[in-house]
Design a protein around this motif. Structure first.
Motif, mmCIF file in Angstrom:
data_model
loop_
_atom_site.group_PDB
_atom_site.id
_atom_site.type_symbol
_atom_site.label_atom_id
_atom_site.label_comp_id
_atom_site.label_asym_id
_atom_site.label_seq_id
_atom_site.Cartn_x
_atom_site.Cartn_y
_atom_site.Cartn_z
ATOM 1 N N VAL A 1 -3.324 0.224 -8.015
ATOM 2 C CA VAL A 1 -4.673 -0.977 -8.622
ATOM 3 C C VAL A 1 -4.741 -0.424 -9.671
ATOM 4 O O VAL A 1 -5.780 -0.789 -10.693
ATOM 5 N N LYS A 2 -4.961 1.678 -10.256
ATOM 6 C CA LYS A 2 -4.556 1.671 -11.450
ATOM 7 C C LYS A 2 -4.351 1.256 -12.134
ATOM 8 O O LYS A 2 -4.661 0.638 -13.450
ATOM 9 N N ILE B 1 3.363 -7.345 -5.962
ATOM 10 C CA ILE B 1 3.156 -6.075 -6.095
ATOM 11 C C ILE B 1 2.643 -5.003 -5.486
ATOM 12 O O ILE B 1 2.960 -4.107 -4.862
ATOM 13 N N LEU B 2 1.219 -5.598 -4.807
ATOM 14 C CA LEU B 2 0.165 -4.557 -4.232
ATOM 15 C C LEU B 2 1.264 -4.350 -2.700
ATOM 16 O O LEU B 2 1.412 -3.802 -2.401
ATOM 17 N N LEU B 3 1.800 -5.575 -2.712
ATOM 18 C CA LEU B 3 2.100 -5.907 -0.819
ATOM 19 C C LEU B 3 3.588 -5.084 -0.525
ATOM 20 O O LEU B 3 3.930 -4.251 0.562
ATOM 21 N N GLY B 4 4.750 -5.546 -1.680
ATOM 22 C CA GLY B 4 5.663 -4.670 -2.004
ATOM 23 C C GLY B 4 5.864 -3.278 -2.219
ATOM 24 O O GLY B 4 6.040 -2.366 -1.862
ATOM 25 N N GLY B 5 4.502 -2.918 -3.169
ATOM 26 C CA GLY B 5 4.752 -1.572 -3.262
ATOM 27 C C GLY B 5 4.091 -0.293 -2.840
ATOM 28 O O GLY B 5 4.388 0.576 -2.717
ATOM 29 N N TYR B 6 2.720 -1.354 -1.782
ATOM 30 C CA TYR B 6 1.936 0.274 -2.047
ATOM 31 C C TYR B 6 2.381 0.456 0.079
ATOM 32 O O TYR B 6 2.744 1.463 0.155
ATOM 33 N N GLU B 7 2.469 0.047 1.002
ATOM 34 C CA GLU B 7 2.364 0.149 2.347
ATOM 35 C C GLU B 7 4.334 0.414 1.984
ATOM 36 O O GLU B 7 3.639 2.088 3.018
ATOM 37 N N THR B 8 5.160 0.333 1.914
ATOM 38 C CA THR B 8 6.141 0.619 1.837
ATOM 39 C C THR B 8 6.874 2.169 1.188
ATOM 40 O O THR B 8 7.005 2.794 2.258
#
Ligand code: HEM
Length: 484
Positions: A190-191, A291-298
């Motif tokens: 998010v930053k 991007i958030l979905l692909g990038g943070y939980e994984t």
């Protein structure tokens, strides 16, 4: 007396040609009889409507293929038919077929998530988009990744967030690791993406809504008040509202792109998308959420897997990792930020990351659909059938990886073919665009973790494939500062 029959050269040539044709036809027939024409692979269609979905999704240790695949592969072979997620399907645990499916995206196969997931992802998501729309939105993500990597403030921000997480654990003996690193990974994203701190109220709202959003992916698609699916659809609408609000504010203030801002208040990627890419409002919202979905939980899940495997491996693995990071730290001034040159020195670290992906299987399988009748070797896949390439079966195949259950980062040094034997980031035109970002983020985090803490997991903790990997107790760690 009859004159002896005379054969002209022409008639001889014609007879020979006819004989050759007949011989060829005979050979072709013989060959066809020996090689059966491609046919549907064997398998079992399970119960009406639900098929075999429930047993396919039955949770198991993510470092194993689970009883469903074990049973089906031993009974039917590595490619079998089934009925999953409401459709007839081909399940592939075959490396070559998996590569063929990934390489033929948009030609023979298309991405095909269960209909219910479309409601959660939204119609503009690049994860379900095809053709030109997919390429256009994907280019935005690719440019986000190179923007981050070439931006020193991104590297500083990952470094600083890692240090502050380590400091926040100083007075603690136990941490719920997954919860902490999800916050870390989201903060990084998010930053860079939106220019906000994850501990600001809006950051916390995003984290909260994302948790609900993610739960919808593994729930039954019942759009009734109170169900996880219903909540996920609502959460997406709220997340979309938050991003739109931010866009409105930025428009009000007037965008200035390319102007260096002081200190930490640097340019963020939402500003860049709004000024440099010709996308409408819904497309921008979608690309931000993708991007958030692909990038943070994984990324957070992979961090959990690494920490878990390190805790459960012989001590020489962690010792080697620590040695690499001590050497890097010794070459730097006190408190000096890590940079790309340091990252290039993290060779063993990268092998640890790859090995955790192979053993832990963040993404177990993908959803695809045949868009025409497909023949691959002796396998026939009818148009319209779902196709699921299963990665974990390849990652844990003992014929490809000796002692596949063993967490052994050195195999990546010793076997130069390793990268061809695993597909943790998919492949073909949909290959994950975030690979380098995830690796860099994790490598920087590990640098600070191994230099500051030792840890143990509780004995009953293990990563489970739901199919998204989750730890039984959110990966509860007992930690101790290294100096103790
Ligand atoms: C450990 C971390 C990660 C893993 C294991 C992972 C895995 C994957 C896989 C397997 C795919 C292919 C999906 C398909 O073919 O249907 C994919 C696609 C994608 N990933 Fe990642 N990913 C990771 C990190 C990231 C990061 C950090 C980002 C953020 C930039 C990201 C963004 C995406 C996007 C946007 C797609 C869709 C690409 C497309 O359809 O063209 N991923 N990821």
């Amino acid at each position: 007396m009859e004159a002896p029959a005379s054969f002209s050269p022409l008639s001889i040539a014609l007879s020979l040609a006819m004989a050759a044709v007949i011989l060829c036809q005979l050979l072709l027939k013989l060959f066809a009889a020996a090689t059966p024409s491609p046919s549907l692979p064997p398998g079992c269609m399970g119960f009406p409507f639900v098929g075999e979905t429930l047993s396919f999704l039955k949770p198991h240790h993510s470092n194993s293929i689970g009883t469903f695949l074990q049973y089906h592969c031993s009974r039917f072979g590595t490619v079998f038919k089934s009925h999953l997620f409401g459709s007839p399907a081909i399940v592939s645990c075959d490396r070559e077929l998996n590569m063929f499916i990934l390489q033929n995206d948009d030609k023979l196969f298309k991405v095909s998530y269960p209909k219910a997931m479309h409601g959660i992802l939204g119609s503009n998501s690049l994860i379900i988009a095809a053709g030109d729309t997919h390429r256009k939105l994907r280019n935005v993500v690719v440019s986000f990744v190179s923007w981050c990597k070439s931006n020193p403030t991104f590297l500083h921000s990952v470094d600083k967030l890692s240090v502050s997480l380590m400091e926040s654990w100083r007075c603690q003996t136990r941490v719920f690791f997954c919860k902490e690193v999800k916050m870390f990974a989201l903060s990084v994203m998010v930053k860079e993406l939106l220019g906000i701190e994850a501990n600001e109220s809006v950051g916390l709202r995003i984290l909260d809504e994302f948790e609900t959003y993610m739960k919808g992916f593994v729930s039954l698609p019942l759009n009734l008040p109170g169900t996880p699916y219903y909540k996920a659809v609502k959460a997406r609408a709220k997340l979309s509202g938050i991003v739109k609000e931010m866009m409105k504010e930025r428009k009000k203030k007037g965008l200035v792109v390319g102007v260096e801002k002081e200190g930490d208040d640097h340019e963020n990627f939402l500003d860049v998308i709004m000024s440099n890419w010709k996308l409408d409002e819904e497309e921008i919202v979608s690309v931000v959420l993708d991007i958030l979905l692909g990038g943070y939980e994984t990324t957070a899940t992979l961090m959990g897997l690494i920490v878990y495997f390190l805790a459960h491996s012989p001590p020489n693995v962690l010792a080697k990792l620590k040695e690499e990071h001590e050497a890097i730290r010794n070459g730097k001034g006190k408190g000096e930020y890590l940079n790309l040159e340091d990252y290039k020195q993290m060779e063993f670290t990268c092998n640890v990351i790859y090995e955790a992906m192979r053993c832990g299987n963040v993404v177990k399988f993908l959803h695809r659909e045949a868009i025409k009748d497909v023949k691959f070797k002796d396998i026939f896949i009818p148009s319209g059938w779902k196709v699921h390439p299963v990665f974990s079966a390849i990652h844990l195949d003992p014929t490809l990886h000796p002692y596949p259950q063993q967490f052994n980062p050195w195999r990546w040094r010793d076997d130069k073919e390793m990268s061809k034997k695993v597909t943790p980031f998919g492949g073909g035109p949909r290959l994950c665009p975030g690979i380098e970002l995830a690796k860099l983020e994790i490598a920087f985090f590990l640098h600070h973790l191994v230099l500051n803490y030792r840890w143990k997991t509780s004995s009953d903790e293990c990563p489970l494939a739901y199919p998204y990997v989750e730890f039984k107790r959110d990966l509860l760690l007992e930690i101790q500062p290294c100096s103790c």
